[in-house]
Scaffold this motif. Structure first.
Motif, PDB file in Angstrom:
ATOM      1  N   ALA A 199      36.353   3.690   4.291  1.00  0.00           N
ATOM      2  CA  ALA A 199      37.670   3.887   3.690  1.00  0.00           C
ATOM      3  C   ALA A 199      38.481   4.787   4.614  1.00  0.00           C
ATOM      4  CB  ALA A 199      37.538   4.522   2.316  1.00  0.00           C
ATOM      5  N   GLY A 200      39.792   4.714   4.454  1.00  0.00           N
ATOM      6  CA  GLY A 200      40.683   5.560   5.243  1.00  0.00           C
ATOM      7  C   GLY A 200      40.616   5.263   6.725  1.00  0.00           C
ATOM      8  N   GLY A 201      40.441   3.984   7.054  1.00  0.00           N
ATOM      9  CA  GLY A 201      40.374   3.618   8.470  1.00  0.00           C
ATOM     10  C   GLY A 201      39.168   4.212   9.173  1.00  0.00           C
ATOM     11  N   GLY A 202      38.084   4.396   8.440  1.00  0.00           N
ATOM     12  CA  GLY A 202      36.849   4.914   9.030  1.00  0.00           C
ATOM     13  C   GLY A 202      36.672   6.416   8.847  1.00  0.00           C
ATOM     14  N   LEU A 203      37.567   7.061   8.109  1.00  0.00           N
ATOM     15  CA  LEU A 203      37.410   8.504   7.863  1.00  0.00           C
ATOM     16  C   LEU A 203      36.137   8.794   7.076  1.00  0.00           C
ATOM     17  CD1 LEU A 203      41.046   9.663   6.958  1.00  0.00           C
ATOM     18  CD2 LEU A 203      39.778  10.083   9.081  1.00  0.00           C
ATOM     19  N   VAL A 204      35.794   7.879   6.158  1.00  0.00           N
ATOM     20  CA  VAL A 204      34.572   8.014   5.362  1.00  0.00           C
ATOM     21  C   VAL A 204      33.804   6.704   5.447  1.00  0.00           C
ATOM     22  CG1 VAL A 204      33.614   8.375   3.060  1.00  0.00           C
ATOM     23  CG2 VAL A 204      35.624   9.676   3.773  1.00  0.00           C
ATOM     24  N   LYS A 205      32.511   6.813   5.733  1.00  0.00           N
ATOM     25  CA  LYS A 205      31.637   5.644   5.800  1.00  0.00           C
ATOM     26  C   LYS A 205      30.423   5.889   4.907  1.00  0.00           C
ATOM     27  CE  LYS A 205      32.989   4.712  10.556  1.00  0.00           C
ATOM     28  NZ  LYS A 205      32.549   4.666  11.961  1.00  0.00           N
ATOM     29  N   VAL A 206      30.078   4.871   4.127  1.00  0.00           N
ATOM     30  CA  VAL A 206      28.906   4.939   3.265  1.00  0.00           C
ATOM     31  C   VAL A 206      27.993   3.783   3.650  1.00  0.00           C
ATOM     32  CG1 VAL A 206      28.045   4.732   0.898  1.00  0.00           C
ATOM     33  CG2 VAL A 206      30.114   6.068   1.362  1.00  0.00           C
ATOM     34  N   THR A 207      26.718   4.084   3.825  1.00  0.00           N
ATOM     35  CA  THR A 207      25.731   3.065   4.184  1.00  0.00           C
ATOM     36  C   THR A 207      24.749   2.903   3.032  1.00  0.00           C
ATOM     37  OG1 THR A 207      25.935   3.713   6.500  1.00  0.00           O
ATOM     38  CG2 THR A 207      24.019   2.381   5.910  1.00  0.00           C
ATOM     39  N   MET A 208      24.521   1.639   2.654  1.00  0.00           N
ATOM     40  CA  MET A 208      23.558   1.295   1.606  1.00  0.00           C
ATOM     41  C   MET A 208      22.586   0.264   2.154  1.00  0.00           C
ATOM     42  SD  MET A 208      25.616   0.820  -1.930  1.00  0.00           S
ATOM     43  CE  MET A 208      26.434   2.205  -2.697  1.00  0.00           C
ATOM     44  N   SER A 209      21.434   0.196   1.504  1.00  0.00           N
ATOM     45  CA  SER A 209      20.497  -0.874   1.839  1.00  0.00           C
ATOM     46  C   SER A 209      20.986  -2.157   1.188  1.00  0.00           C
ATOM     47  CB  SER A 209      19.093  -0.521   1.336  1.00  0.00           C
ATOM     48  OG  SER A 209      19.065  -0.583  -0.081  1.00  0.00           O
ATOM     49  N   GLY A 210      20.323  -3.253   1.507  1.00  0.00           N
ATOM     50  CA  GLY A 210      20.682  -4.538   0.923  1.00  0.00           C
ATOM     51  C   GLY A 210      20.403  -4.625  -0.558  1.00  0.00           C
ATOM     52  N   ASN A 211      19.628  -3.671  -1.090  1.00  0.00           N
ATOM     53  CA  ASN A 211      19.390  -3.653  -2.538  1.00  0.00           C
ATOM     54  C   ASN A 211      20.068  -2.449  -3.193  1.00  0.00           C
ATOM     55  OD1 ASN A 211      17.648  -1.698  -1.661  1.00  0.00           O
ATOM     56  ND2 ASN A 211      15.806  -2.609  -2.502  1.00  0.00           N
ATOM     57  N   GLN A 212      21.190  -2.056  -2.614  1.00  0.00           N
ATOM     58  CA  GLN A 212      22.111  -1.056  -3.151  1.00  0.00           C
ATOM     59  C   GLN A 212      21.568   0.371  -3.205  1.00  0.00           C
ATOM     60  OE1 GLN A 212      21.770  -4.043  -5.402  1.00  0.00           O
ATOM     61  NE2 GLN A 212      22.988  -4.863  -3.757  1.00  0.00           N
ATOM     62  N   GLU A 213      20.597   0.689  -2.402  1.00  0.00           N
ATOM     63  CA  GLU A 213      20.133   2.077  -2.333  1.00  0.00           C
ATOM     64  C   GLU A 213      21.031   2.838  -1.357  1.00  0.00           C
ATOM     65  OE1 GLU A 213      16.297   4.752  -0.962  1.00  0.00           O
ATOM     66  OE2 GLU A 213      16.103   2.581  -1.052  1.00  0.00           O
ATOM     67  N   PRO A 214      21.672   3.926  -1.805  1.00  0.00           N
ATOM     68  CA  PRO A 214      22.495   4.716  -0.883  1.00  0.00           C
ATOM     69  C   PRO A 214      21.614   5.334   0.212  1.00  0.00           C
ATOM     70  CG  PRO A 214      22.922   5.315  -3.178  1.00  0.00           C
ATOM     71  CD  PRO A 214      21.711   4.435  -3.169  1.00  0.00           C
ATOM     72  N   LEU A 215      22.054   5.193   1.457  1.00  0.00           N
ATOM     73  CA  LEU A 215      21.271   5.698   2.579  1.00  0.00           C
ATOM     74  C   LEU A 215      21.955   6.850   3.312  1.00  0.00           C
ATOM     75  CD1 LEU A 215      20.153   2.273   4.113  1.00  0.00           C
ATOM     76  CD2 LEU A 215      18.808   3.789   2.627  1.00  0.00           C
ATOM     77  N   LYS A 216      23.307   6.755   3.428  1.00  0.00           N
ATOM     78  CA  LYS A 216      23.983   7.742   4.256  1.00  0.00           C
ATOM     79  C   LYS A 216      25.464   7.786   3.907  1.00  0.00           C
ATOM     80  CE  LYS A 216      23.725   6.440   8.463  1.00  0.00           C
ATOM     81  NZ  LYS A 216      23.558   6.127   9.883  1.00  0.00           N
ATOM     82  N   VAL A 217      26.039   8.995   4.006  1.00  0.00           N
ATOM     83  CA  VAL A 217      27.479   9.190   3.874  1.00  0.00           C
ATOM     84  C   VAL A 217      27.931   9.946   5.114  1.00  0.00           C
ATOM     85  CG1 VAL A 217      29.337  10.277   2.556  1.00  0.00           C
ATOM     86  CG2 VAL A 217      27.383   9.273   1.345  1.00  0.00           C
ATOM     87  N   GLU A 218      28.937   9.390   5.788  1.00  0.00           N
ATOM     88  CA  GLU A 218      29.495  10.041   6.973  1.00  0.00           C
ATOM     89  C   GLU A 218      30.958  10.378   6.683  1.00  0.00           C
ATOM     90  OE1 GLU A 218      28.480   8.049  10.825  1.00  0.00           O
ATOM     91  OE2 GLU A 218      27.581   6.577   9.443  1.00  0.00           O
ATOM     92  N   ILE A 219      31.310  11.634   6.903  1.00  0.00           N
ATOM     93  CA  ILE A 219      32.680  12.079   6.688  1.00  0.00           C
ATOM     94  C   ILE A 219      33.201  12.630   8.014  1.00  0.00           C
ATOM     95  CG2 ILE A 219      34.175  13.682   5.433  1.00  0.00           C
ATOM     96  CD1 ILE A 219      32.118  13.545   3.124  1.00  0.00           C
ATOM     97  N   SER A 220      34.260  12.022   8.484  1.00  0.00           N
ATOM     98  CA  SER A 220      34.880  12.433   9.738  1.00  0.00           C
ATOM     99  C   SER A 220      35.486  13.832   9.586  1.00  0.00           C
ATOM    100  CB  SER A 220      35.972  11.424  10.101  1.00  0.00           C
ATOM    101  OG  SER A 220      36.836  11.960  11.075  1.00  0.00           O
TER     102      SER A 220
END
Length: 115
Positions: free
Chosen positions: A47-68
């Motif tokens: 979101a926000g042109g890449g300001l925030v990135k969220v990574t999930m597995s293919g079965n919807q398990e949250p893996l990582k949150v990156e905040i610029s």
């Protein structure tokens, strides 16, 4: 009951039942492999042109949150909205991927609950 009628299950019906059982076993084995594959996938939403990135597995398990660092310049409400939007994007992409893979696995079978 006439001779050879049994319980109304002729050889053709028995063959159909056997084929259905084999297909169900193949789908079950494929589902196990698919579950393992989905667990290893990393699907990203942003979101926000890449300001925030969220990574999930293919079965919807949250893996990582990156905040610029640039996102930290935003107020708390805006940052919260960006995290939520990125999470939704990752979730939607993850569920779409899982649905597509399940449809491929079932090969067009009309199974209840998988539509």
């Amino acid at each position: 009951m006439s001779q050879g009628q049994g319980f109304g299950f002729g050889l053709g019906k028995m063959r159909e039942l056997t084929d259905a059982i084999k297909k169900a076993q193949q789908v079950q084995e494929g589902a196990k492999r698919l579950q393992e594959e989905l667990e290893q996938m990393e699907i990203q939403g942003e979101a926000g042109g890449g300001l925030v990135k969220v990574t999930m597995s293919g079965n919807q398990e949250p893996l990582k949150v990156e905040i610029s660092p640039d996102a930290l310049k935003e107020d708390a409400e805006t940052l919260s909205d960006l995290v939520l939007a990125a999470t939704r994007a990752a979730y939607e992409q993850s569920t779409a991927t899982m649905r597509e893979k399940m449809e491929d696995l079932t090969g067009g079978l009309n199974l209840p609950g998988l539509g």
